[in-house]
Design an enzyme around this catalytic site. Structure first.
Site, PDB file in Angstrom:
ATOM      1  N   ARG A  11      41.883  42.237  67.661  1.00  0.00           N
ATOM      2  CA  ARG A  11      42.618  42.426  66.394  1.00  0.00           C
ATOM      3  C   ARG A  11      43.110  41.103  65.799  1.00  0.00           C
ATOM      4  NH1 ARG A  11      45.275  46.576  69.334  1.00  0.00           N
ATOM      5  NH2 ARG A  11      44.067  48.496  69.185  1.00  0.00           N
ATOM      6  N   LYS A  33      38.371  34.830  52.723  1.00  0.00           N
ATOM      7  CA  LYS A  33      37.373  35.907  52.741  1.00  0.00           C
ATOM      8  C   LYS A  33      36.398  35.606  53.876  1.00  0.00           C
ATOM      9  CE  LYS A  33      37.127  37.635  47.991  1.00  0.00           C
ATOM     10  NZ  LYS A  33      36.292  37.720  46.777  1.00  0.00           N
ATOM     11  N   GLU A  75      29.100  26.450  42.380  1.00  0.00           N
ATOM     12  CA  GLU A  75      30.483  26.956  42.456  1.00  0.00           C
ATOM     13  C   GLU A  75      31.453  25.964  41.809  1.00  0.00           C
ATOM     14  OE1 GLU A  75      31.310  29.945  43.499  1.00  0.00           O
ATOM     15  OE2 GLU A  75      29.761  30.593  44.915  1.00  0.00           O
ATOM     16  N   LYS A 117      40.727  26.716  43.248  1.00  0.00           N
ATOM     17  CA  LYS A 117      40.587  27.941  44.039  1.00  0.00           C
ATOM     18  C   LYS A 117      41.915  28.328  44.682  1.00  0.00           C
ATOM     19  CE  LYS A 117      38.069  30.832  46.990  1.00  0.00           C
ATOM     20  NZ  LYS A 117      36.873  31.189  47.709  1.00  0.00           N
ATOM     21  N   GLU A 127      42.705  40.042  45.962  1.00  0.00           N
ATOM     22  CA  GLU A 127      41.833  40.354  44.820  1.00  0.00           C
ATOM     23  C   GLU A 127      42.157  41.690  44.168  1.00  0.00           C
ATOM     24  OE1 GLU A 127      37.782  38.804  45.065  1.00  0.00           O
ATOM     25  OE2 GLU A 127      37.116  40.596  44.011  1.00  0.00           O
ATOM     26  N   ARG A 131      41.776  37.058  41.096  1.00  0.00           N
ATOM     27  CA  ARG A 131      40.809  36.471  42.044  1.00  0.00           C
ATOM     28  C   ARG A 131      39.377  36.904  41.727  1.00  0.00           C
ATOM     29  NH1 ARG A 131      41.091  35.436  48.578  1.00  0.00           N
ATOM     30  NH2 ARG A 131      39.038  34.458  48.656  1.00  0.00           N
ATOM     31  N   ASN A 135      34.380  35.236  40.873  1.00  0.00           N
ATOM     32  CA  ASN A 135      33.046  35.801  41.103  1.00  0.00           C
ATOM     33  C   ASN A 135      32.168  35.789  39.861  1.00  0.00           C
ATOM     34  OD1 ASN A 135      32.926  36.797  43.993  1.00  0.00           O
ATOM     35  ND2 ASN A 135      34.923  37.494  43.309  1.00  0.00           N
ATOM     36  N   HIS A 138      28.452  36.269  40.240  1.00  0.00           N
ATOM     37  CA  HIS A 138      28.182  36.739  41.598  1.00  0.00           C
ATOM     38  C   HIS A 138      27.584  38.145  41.643  1.00  0.00           C
ATOM     39  CE1 HIS A 138      30.362  33.176  42.657  1.00  0.00           C
ATOM     40  NE2 HIS A 138      30.361  33.448  43.942  1.00  0.00           N
ATOM     41  N   HIS A 142      24.553  38.281  43.767  1.00  0.00           N
ATOM     42  CA  HIS A 142      24.478  39.071  45.007  1.00  0.00           C
ATOM     43  C   HIS A 142      23.295  40.032  44.961  1.00  0.00           C
ATOM     44  CE1 HIS A 142      29.034  38.494  46.113  1.00  0.00           C
ATOM     45  NE2 HIS A 142      28.310  37.414  46.311  1.00  0.00           N
ATOM     46  N   HIS A 155      22.990  30.799  48.300  1.00  0.00           N
ATOM     47  CA  HIS A 155      23.988  31.539  47.525  1.00  0.00           C
ATOM     48  C   HIS A 155      24.231  30.902  46.152  1.00  0.00           C
ATOM     49  CE1 HIS A 155      27.530  33.856  46.567  1.00  0.00           C
ATOM     50  NE2 HIS A 155      28.302  32.788  46.570  1.00  0.00           N
TER      51      HIS A 155
HETATM   52  N1  GLY Z   1      34.128  33.346  46.618  1.00  0.00           N
HETATM   53  C1  GLY Z   1      35.021  34.099  45.848  1.00  0.00           C
HETATM   54  C2  GLY Z   1      36.353  34.286  46.474  1.00  0.00           C
HETATM   55  O1  GLY Z   1      36.675  33.665  47.469  1.00  0.00           O
HETATM   56  O2  GLY Z   1      37.128  35.079  45.990  1.00  0.00           O
END
Ligand code: GLY
Length: 253
Positions: A11, A33, A75, A117, A127, A131, A135, A138, A142, A155
């Site tokens: 955990r 993330k 990015e 960031k 998010e 946040r 993206n 993305h 994705h 990516h």
């Molecule tokens: N890569 C997008 C984020 O960390 O929210």
């Protein structure tokens, strides 16, 4: 992947991140993330889990394969488009220095990206709102990575094509001016990044793969799209579906 393992083992155990690509330094190592991909979708299994610290040694960047540098620049450019117009202008003047791995320029771009960031993540770690703007490009990107089965495009390459597509969609709806669309696409192009989906991918492939994106809410696709003057974007499901269909058709042809 290591961060996700640290999040679930017993955990949660402490971990330290030592990012060794531009992408990891300016994006994935900041913000907690952690996740792994699944055949049905990119980053589908994961946790928010912060490292105890991040150690970024820019000297490692000289050891990277050629495609990694533009991938990370994707990015970096994103921060300029979504929230930092001054940085975007700096990138327009200095992108070649970054491609040449100029140490001073790279250190500046990395620091400014991480500050951007960190500001966003501090305001919205989980998010629930702002946040999501990190993206930009993305959702399309994705879909590209999942369609390819991962490991084909990097990516940042997929995100660059996605940013070009988001830019085209905003332009077609009148949300940004043609001059801004050209500036965004010119910079991506100068950074040696792809500007369109891979050959063979269809609008149906996009619609099918984007339907399982984490940003879908109650069956509604939501996108991050540039809008207004440089440095602004929206996270919205309120775009014209016909404009999306037309953009996908154009991009895939
Ligand atoms: N890569 C997008 C984020 O960390 O929210």
């Amino acid at each position: 992947m290591a961060g996700f393992a640290a999040a679930v083992y017993q955990r949660g155990v402490h971990f330290v991140q030592v990012p060794s690509t531009v992408m990891a330094i300016v994006d994935s190592s900041v913000g907690g993330k952690t996740c792994v991909n699944h055949p049905k979708g990119k980053n589908m299994i994961g946790a928010f889990y912060q490292p105890r610290c991040v150690i970024a040694d820019v000297e490692l960047l000289g050891t990277l394969p050629d495609r990694e540098l533009p991938s990370g620049l994707s990015e970096i450019i994103k921060y300029g488009v979504i929230r930092d117009p001054e940085f975007f202008e700096w990138l327009e003047n200095n992108i070649e220095l970054l491609l040449d791995l100029n140490a001073e320029a790279m250190a500046y771009a990395i620091e400014r990206s991480c500050v951007n960031k960190a500001e966003v993540v501090s305001a919205d770690e989980r998010e629930v709102g702002i946040r999501a703007t990190l993206n930009l490009g993305h959702t399309f990107g994705h879909a590209i990575e999942t369609w390819q089965g991962y490991g084909s495009w990097l990516h940042g390459e997929a995100v660059a094509a996605g940013m070009a597509m988001a830019t085209d969609l905003s332009l077609s709806m009148g949300w940004i001016k043609p001059t801004l669309a050209s500036r965004i696409k010119n910079l991506l192009n100068r950074a040696e990044l792809p500007m369109a989906p891979p050959k063979g991918m269809t609008p149906d492939d996009f619609m099918h793969l984007m339907a399982v994106d984490k940003k879908v809410l109650n069956g509604q696709l939501r996108l991050i799209l540039p809008c207004g003057p440089l440095g602004n974007c929206v996270f919205t499901g309120d775009f014209d579906p016909a404009a999306l269909a037309a953009m996908l058709q154009n991009s895939c042809s």
